[in-house]
Design a protein around this motif. Sequence first.
Motif, PDB file in Angstrom:
ATOM      1  N   PRO A  93     -14.616  60.897  57.837  1.00 32.13           N
ATOM      2  CA  PRO A  93     -14.214  60.977  56.811  1.00 32.13           C
ATOM      3  C   PRO A  93     -12.307  62.344  56.859  1.00 32.13           C
ATOM      4  O   PRO A  93     -12.785  62.825  56.615  1.00 32.13           O
ATOM      5  CB  PRO A  93     -14.304  60.765  56.038  1.00 32.13           C
ATOM      6  CG  PRO A  93     -15.534  60.516  56.029  1.00 32.13           C
ATOM      7  CD  PRO A  93     -15.783  61.287  57.356  1.00 32.13           C
ATOM      8  N   ALA A  94     -11.058  61.105  57.174  1.00 33.08           N
ATOM      9  CA  ALA A  94      -9.879  62.845  57.541  1.00 33.08           C
ATOM     10  C   ALA A  94      -9.416  62.477  56.013  1.00 33.08           C
ATOM     11  O   ALA A  94      -9.092  63.212  55.062  1.00 33.08           O
ATOM     12  CB  ALA A  94      -9.603  61.796  58.288  1.00 33.08           C
ATOM     13  N   GLN A  95      -9.789  61.619  55.057  1.00 31.18           N
ATOM     14  CA  GLN A  95      -8.917  61.041  53.600  1.00 31.18           C
ATOM     15  C   GLN A  95      -7.440  61.252  54.211  1.00 31.18           C
ATOM     16  O   GLN A  95      -6.764  60.233  53.341  1.00 31.18           O
ATOM     17  CB  GLN A  95      -9.760  62.141  52.819  1.00 31.18           C
ATOM     18  CG  GLN A  95     -10.929  61.930  52.840  1.00 31.18           C
ATOM     19  CD  GLN A  95     -12.098  61.047  52.077  1.00 31.18           C
ATOM     20  OE1 GLN A  95     -10.917  60.140  51.814  1.00 31.18           O
ATOM     21  NE2 GLN A  95     -13.261  60.661  52.253  1.00 31.18           N
ATOM     22  N   SER A  96      -6.772  62.397  54.721  1.00 35.06           N
ATOM     23  CA  SER A  96      -5.483  62.219  54.695  1.00 35.06           C
ATOM     24  C   SER A  96      -4.980  62.629  55.749  1.00 35.06           C
ATOM     25  O   SER A  96      -5.659  63.483  56.362  1.00 35.06           O
ATOM     26  CB  SER A  96      -5.011  63.030  53.497  1.00 35.06           C
ATOM     27  OG  SER A  96      -3.620  64.042  53.982  1.00 35.06           O
ATOM     28  N   LYS A 146     -16.178  69.671  57.887  1.00 36.40           N
ATOM     29  CA  LYS A 146     -16.126  70.901  58.191  1.00 36.40           C
ATOM     30  C   LYS A 146     -17.727  71.582  58.725  1.00 36.40           C
ATOM     31  O   LYS A 146     -17.861  72.808  58.997  1.00 36.40           O
ATOM     32  CB  LYS A 146     -15.797  71.709  56.888  1.00 36.40           C
ATOM     33  CG  LYS A 146     -16.969  71.537  55.862  1.00 36.40           C
ATOM     34  CD  LYS A 146     -16.432  71.609  54.645  1.00 36.40           C
ATOM     35  CE  LYS A 146     -18.324  72.073  53.527  1.00 36.40           C
ATOM     36  NZ  LYS A 146     -19.482  71.485  53.529  1.00 36.40           N
ATOM     37  N   ASP A 147     -18.791  70.495  58.519  1.00 35.23           N
ATOM     38  CA  ASP A 147     -19.702  70.659  59.216  1.00 35.23           C
ATOM     39  C   ASP A 147     -20.358  70.076  60.387  1.00 35.23           C
ATOM     40  O   ASP A 147     -21.279  70.356  61.462  1.00 35.23           O
ATOM     41  CB  ASP A 147     -21.250  70.576  58.124  1.00 35.23           C
ATOM     42  CG  ASP A 147     -20.502  71.054  56.993  1.00 35.23           C
ATOM     43  OD1 ASP A 147     -20.973  71.906  57.178  1.00 35.23           O
ATOM     44  OD2 ASP A 147     -20.543  70.417  55.640  1.00 35.23           O
ATOM     45  N   ARG A 153     -10.155  69.417  50.955  1.00 33.88           N
ATOM     46  CA  ARG A 153     -11.171  69.065  51.857  1.00 33.88           C
ATOM     47  C   ARG A 153     -11.743  70.186  52.957  1.00 33.88           C
ATOM     48  O   ARG A 153     -12.581  70.470  53.304  1.00 33.88           O
ATOM     49  CB  ARG A 153     -10.469  68.035  52.697  1.00 33.88           C
ATOM     50  CG  ARG A 153     -10.391  66.482  52.190  1.00 33.88           C
ATOM     51  CD  ARG A 153     -11.483  66.058  51.920  1.00 33.88           C
ATOM     52  NE  ARG A 153     -11.959  65.622  53.163  1.00 33.88           N
ATOM     53  CZ  ARG A 153     -12.836  65.080  53.052  1.00 33.88           C
ATOM     54  NH1 ARG A 153     -14.002  65.046  52.110  1.00 33.88           N
ATOM     55  NH2 ARG A 153     -13.622  64.423  54.776  1.00 33.88           N
ATOM     56  N   LYS A 154     -10.786  71.363  52.224  1.00 30.62           N
ATOM     57  CA  LYS A 154     -11.063  72.662  53.012  1.00 30.62           C
ATOM     58  C   LYS A 154     -11.123  72.705  54.937  1.00 30.62           C
ATOM     59  O   LYS A 154     -11.849  73.505  55.728  1.00 30.62           O
ATOM     60  CB  LYS A 154     -12.572  72.757  52.910  1.00 30.62           C
ATOM     61  CG  LYS A 154     -12.962  72.529  51.611  1.00 30.62           C
ATOM     62  CD  LYS A 154     -14.485  73.181  50.896  1.00 30.62           C
ATOM     63  CE  LYS A 154     -14.805  72.792  49.585  1.00 30.62           C
ATOM     64  NZ  LYS A 154     -15.967  72.304  49.299  1.00 30.62           N
ATOM     65  N   MET A 194     -17.151  69.187  46.811  1.00 32.11           N
ATOM     66  CA  MET A 194     -15.898  69.185  45.257  1.00 32.11           C
ATOM     67  C   MET A 194     -14.639  68.817  45.315  1.00 32.11           C
ATOM     68  O   MET A 194     -13.811  69.400  45.009  1.00 32.11           O
ATOM     69  CB  MET A 194     -16.042  70.436  44.178  1.00 32.11           C
ATOM     70  CG  MET A 194     -17.450  71.001  43.918  1.00 32.11           C
ATOM     71  SD  MET A 194     -17.729  70.249  42.853  1.00 32.11           S
ATOM     72  CE  MET A 194     -17.651  70.284  41.256  1.00 32.11           C
ATOM     73  N   CYS A 195     -14.701  67.889  46.478  1.00 29.78           N
ATOM     74  CA  CYS A 195     -13.269  66.779  46.298  1.00 29.78           C
ATOM     75  C   CYS A 195     -12.799  66.782  45.061  1.00 29.78           C
ATOM     76  O   CYS A 195     -13.477  66.314  44.359  1.00 29.78           O
ATOM     77  CB  CYS A 195     -13.479  65.813  47.500  1.00 29.78           C
ATOM     78  SG  CYS A 195     -14.209  66.456  49.112  1.00 29.78           S
ATOM     79  N   SER A 196     -11.467  66.789  45.129  1.00 29.93           N
ATOM     80  CA  SER A 196     -10.899  66.971  43.980  1.00 29.93           C
ATOM     81  C   SER A 196     -11.069  65.895  43.648  1.00 29.93           C
ATOM     82  O   SER A 196     -10.298  65.203  41.842  1.00 29.93           O
ATOM     83  CB  SER A 196      -9.581  67.475  44.462  1.00 29.93           C
ATOM     84  OG  SER A 196      -8.342  66.899  44.334  1.00 29.93           O
ATOM     85  N   TYR A 197     -10.904  63.870  43.496  1.00 34.10           N
ATOM     86  CA  TYR A 197     -10.998  63.487  43.846  1.00 34.10           C
ATOM     87  C   TYR A 197     -11.729  62.294  43.379  1.00 34.10           C
ATOM     88  O   TYR A 197     -12.111  61.611  42.741  1.00 34.10           O
ATOM     89  CB  TYR A 197     -10.058  62.424  44.752  1.00 34.10           C
ATOM     90  CG  TYR A 197     -10.755  62.380  45.749  1.00 34.10           C
ATOM     91  CD1 TYR A 197     -11.708  61.965  46.569  1.00 34.10           C
ATOM     92  CD2 TYR A 197     -10.175  63.104  46.764  1.00 34.10           C
ATOM     93  CE1 TYR A 197     -12.435  61.750  47.594  1.00 34.10           C
ATOM     94  CE2 TYR A 197     -10.444  63.346  48.628  1.00 34.10           C
ATOM     95  CZ  TYR A 197     -11.490  62.333  48.341  1.00 34.10           C
ATOM     96  OH  TYR A 197     -12.901  62.790  50.201  1.00 34.10           O
ATOM     97  N   CYS A 198     -12.896  63.422  43.404  1.00 38.53           N
ATOM     98  CA  CYS A 198     -14.787  63.118  43.817  1.00 38.53           C
ATOM     99  C   CYS A 198     -15.190  63.022  42.539  1.00 38.53           C
ATOM    100  O   CYS A 198     -16.387  63.844  41.880  1.00 38.53           O
ATOM    101  CB  CYS A 198     -14.871  62.386  45.421  1.00 38.53           C
ATOM    102  SG  CYS A 198     -17.151  61.977  45.264  1.00 38.53           S
ATOM    103  N   VAL A 199     -16.195  61.851  41.837  1.00 36.34           N
ATOM    104  CA  VAL A 199     -17.252  62.095  41.048  1.00 36.34           C
ATOM    105  C   VAL A 199     -18.530  61.937  41.309  1.00 36.34           C
ATOM    106  O   VAL A 199     -19.773  62.655  41.039  1.00 36.34           O
ATOM    107  CB  VAL A 199     -16.861  60.038  40.374  1.00 36.34           C
ATOM    108  CG1 VAL A 199     -17.589  59.577  41.198  1.00 36.34           C
ATOM    109  CG2 VAL A 199     -17.184  60.659  39.216  1.00 36.34           C
TER     110      VAL A 199
END
Length: 449
Positions: free
Chosen positions: A272-275, A249-250, A286-287, A172-177
Amino acid sequence: MISANNLKPVIDKGLKFYIETYGCQMNVGDSEIVVSILTSDGYTHTENIEDADIILINTCSIRDNAEQRVWGRLREFSSYKKRRPSLIIGVIGCMAERLKERLIESDCGVDIVAGPDSYRTLPLLVNEAKSGGKGINVLLSREETYADISPVRLDRNGVSAFVSIMRGCNNMCSYCVVPYTRGGERSRNSDTIIAEVRDLIDKGYREVTLLGQNVNSYNYEGVTFAELMRRVASLSPLLRVRFATSHPKDLSDELLETMASFPNICKSIHLPAQSGSDTMLERMNRKYTRSWYLERIGAIRRYMPDCSISTDIIAGFCGETPEEHEATLSLMREVGYEFAYMFKYSEREGTKASRHMKDDIDDKVKTERLTEIINLQNELSLASNKRDIGKRFEVLIEGPSKRNPSELVGRNSQNKVCVFADTTHKPGDYVDVIVDDCSSATLLCHLAE
Ligand code: 5AD
Ligand code: SF4
């Protein structure tokens, strides 16, 4: 004819289907499952669209431009249909799941809509379409992993194959479908994965990439991802093992230790870091924090100093400040990524970001930031490749170079593309090469003595 999957006699239905695939590697794997299901039901796969009675398009929803490309293709297909009204057009995959009936209601002549968990019902959906109706199934499942289906490999080189080991995503990354189009996470039975890889080895394959939206959270009845990797890598020392994609995280020490201890597990991690900004990572849900991510990078380097690291970056997510953007650039420099996939943020309906945040970064600013990110990554890739000049690598040959047929192309363990003059070896062979020169994308090599 006997079906490979269920040993039922198959009646040749005389109809040919063509399938076109967009999106991620998971979709490539899914198309192979779809080909298996339809051929087992008596349909014939064709690679020539002109020959097809049924056209399927396996789609991606991750960004708006991915969907726009598919709409463009659908308009082309619908013009074929005007010439041949009996043509059946099916949209499958993530866009089918996201848009459902909206696809049928469009004026593109769509007859079938099948989400990622409904491929077993494709024969029924095709029947529905053949009798003039519309076939729709967009039910998501908690269990479906297509574990028992032997994919029909669509790749041409016969050297490397994708093996899907889990489906869906719970992050549930906030941007992701993706959690909405592919449903919740479920792991595939490990015995069926091992059987599939054994079969690939018997067929002469030399490389498998274990696939999932979040592979390192794999867990099937207590078998962890690290354990699965050990089992797969132990099947043959000649088989290279890769995986994609990991969530930071894993990324466990157990996995890193396993990677380090098997020479045939490739030394390459896509993380993936994303930011690079803590406030942004928080908004993205992203947790992890920047320092936590950097600690994991440090762990990779401790276990495997020669491991290549790649990433995904999003530019211009909701509320991104110039400082947050700078933090991303500085993270990229600090890690020194070998490679990156880089994107402009694209709002997706239904996600947390679209419900609770504002897509408020001007498109011009997004483009500027993305350009800066891409330019920096080109520098980092070139610098990393330059450090390889003079080094010796083992390369698995994939095929001839497109530019020059007397040259071969393969990859080293770090997943870098190596090109070298050679007319004696063939796809699937391992050779040692020495790097002479490079661009930001390729290592130019010669065969080692
Ligand atoms: N906009 C832009 N990029 C996205 N990604 C996922 N969702 C979006 C979005 N809405 C990127 C992430 C992910 C990769 C597969 O696609 O970087 O890791
Ligand atoms: Fe696209 Fe994501 Fe679906 Fe893959 S899982 S096809 S990247 S939306």
